[in-house]
Design an enzyme around this catalytic site. Sequence first.
Site, mmCIF file in Angstrom:
data_model
loop_
_atom_site.group_PDB
_atom_site.id
_atom_site.type_symbol
_atom_site.label_atom_id
_atom_site.label_comp_id
_atom_site.label_asym_id
_atom_site.label_seq_id
_atom_site.Cartn_x
_atom_site.Cartn_y
_atom_site.Cartn_z
ATOM 1 N N LEU A 108 -53.009 18.204 15.255
ATOM 2 C CA LEU A 108 -52.810 18.978 14.037
ATOM 3 C C LEU A 108 -53.228 18.192 12.802
ATOM 4 O O LEU A 108 -53.791 18.758 11.861
ATOM 5 C CB LEU A 108 -51.338 19.392 13.919
ATOM 6 N N ASP A 136 -48.826 2.268 10.507
ATOM 7 C CA ASP A 136 -47.735 2.520 11.441
ATOM 8 C C ASP A 136 -46.570 2.997 10.589
ATOM 9 O O ASP A 136 -45.975 2.221 9.833
ATOM 10 C CB ASP A 136 -47.383 1.229 12.190
ATOM 11 N N ASN A 195 -47.003 14.320 9.310
ATOM 12 C CA ASN A 195 -47.408 14.902 10.583
ATOM 13 C C ASN A 195 -47.282 13.932 11.753
ATOM 14 O O ASN A 195 -47.178 14.368 12.901
ATOM 15 C CB ASN A 195 -48.863 15.385 10.477
ATOM 16 N N SER A 245 -42.377 19.827 11.455
ATOM 17 C CA SER A 245 -41.272 19.801 12.401
ATOM 18 C C SER A 245 -41.752 20.365 13.735
ATOM 19 O O SER A 245 -42.846 20.047 14.187
ATOM 20 C CB SER A 245 -40.090 20.591 11.831
ATOM 21 N N TYR A 257 -36.177 14.350 21.346
ATOM 22 C CA TYR A 257 -37.225 14.882 20.464
ATOM 23 C C TYR A 257 -36.608 15.903 19.508
ATOM 24 O O TYR A 257 -36.839 15.850 18.293
ATOM 25 C CB TYR A 257 -38.329 15.520 21.305
ATOM 26 N N LYS A 304 -36.172 15.915 15.273
ATOM 27 C CA LYS A 304 -36.635 16.990 14.405
ATOM 28 C C LYS A 304 -35.470 17.653 13.671
ATOM 29 O O LYS A 304 -35.628 18.097 12.519
ATOM 30 C CB LYS A 304 -37.415 18.024 15.224
ATOM 31 N N THR A 364 -52.900 20.035 21.451
ATOM 32 C CA THR A 364 -53.052 18.668 20.962
ATOM 33 C C THR A 364 -52.719 17.742 22.128
ATOM 34 O O THR A 364 -52.432 18.193 23.230
ATOM 35 C CB THR A 364 -52.097 18.390 19.792
#
Length: 284
Positions: free
Chosen positions: A21, A63, A90, A141, A155, A159, A190
């Site tokens: 993305l 980083d 992102n 997100s 994960y 978020k 992706t």
Amino acid sequence: MTAPESAASRVWFITGASRGLGRAFTEAALSAGDRVVGAARDVAPLDDLVARHPDRMLASSLDVTDRAAVFDVVEHAVQHFGRLDIVVNNAGALFAGMVEEFTEAEARAQLDINFFGALWVSQAVLPRLRAQGSGHVLQISSIGALGGFPSTGLYSASKFALEGMSEALAAEAAQFGVKVTIVQPGGYWTDLYTSSRATSPNPVYDPLREELAKQWADGSVDSEPRLAAEAVMKLVDSADPPLRLLLGSMVYDVAFAISRQRMETWAGWEEVSRAAEKAVPAPS
């Protein structure tokens, strides 16, 4: 929707810009005539964009888990282009595994990339955006922030944390003319999944893993990142962008389904909830 008067001279700062993305957002911004600072751990994949747009594309190795480096790169970006207008957090990663399986190092690494990286960038850019009285921060997100799902619990946690911080940031920054939007994408082609890291599997979860594998094999609705970029361009061109934007029919439907389920559960337990509160004077 109306585009800002300065649309032709906007400067973007995009993390994770070299792939997925982030790459799509970078290409869309350049195609619109904007300038871009593309930040990534490995900026080699951005060489072609720098070659094609030497005056409008700056690739910066970064980083995002290194807070000092984030502040340095943001400072360099401002010195290079003079300002920042659109900041896209992102950069991210997926650590797959059941909650019980995560080591401390794995859990912290997931939060370091997806939450703290975005926090450091937000902190670094806010003084600049406040000073100029404008700017738009996009926090990328995920559908994973709508609820917790088996094998992606940490994960989702990262978020959820990102969204909670971003809601507060939006309220704090609004007085300075700075806007914040939480973008919640569904599935896109992706390398998020192919580059994901996995915990050491506990065999007691093998039946659940097999069931999940069947669901994913039958239910993929992933889309081209270009479509997400087109939506983001409409978002940043809006004079009144929303706090949240869902990307994709699947995530749109899931968001409403989860919200309805929660409301039904809350309503079913309303009596218990209300009985748990009764105002009394402060203890002496």
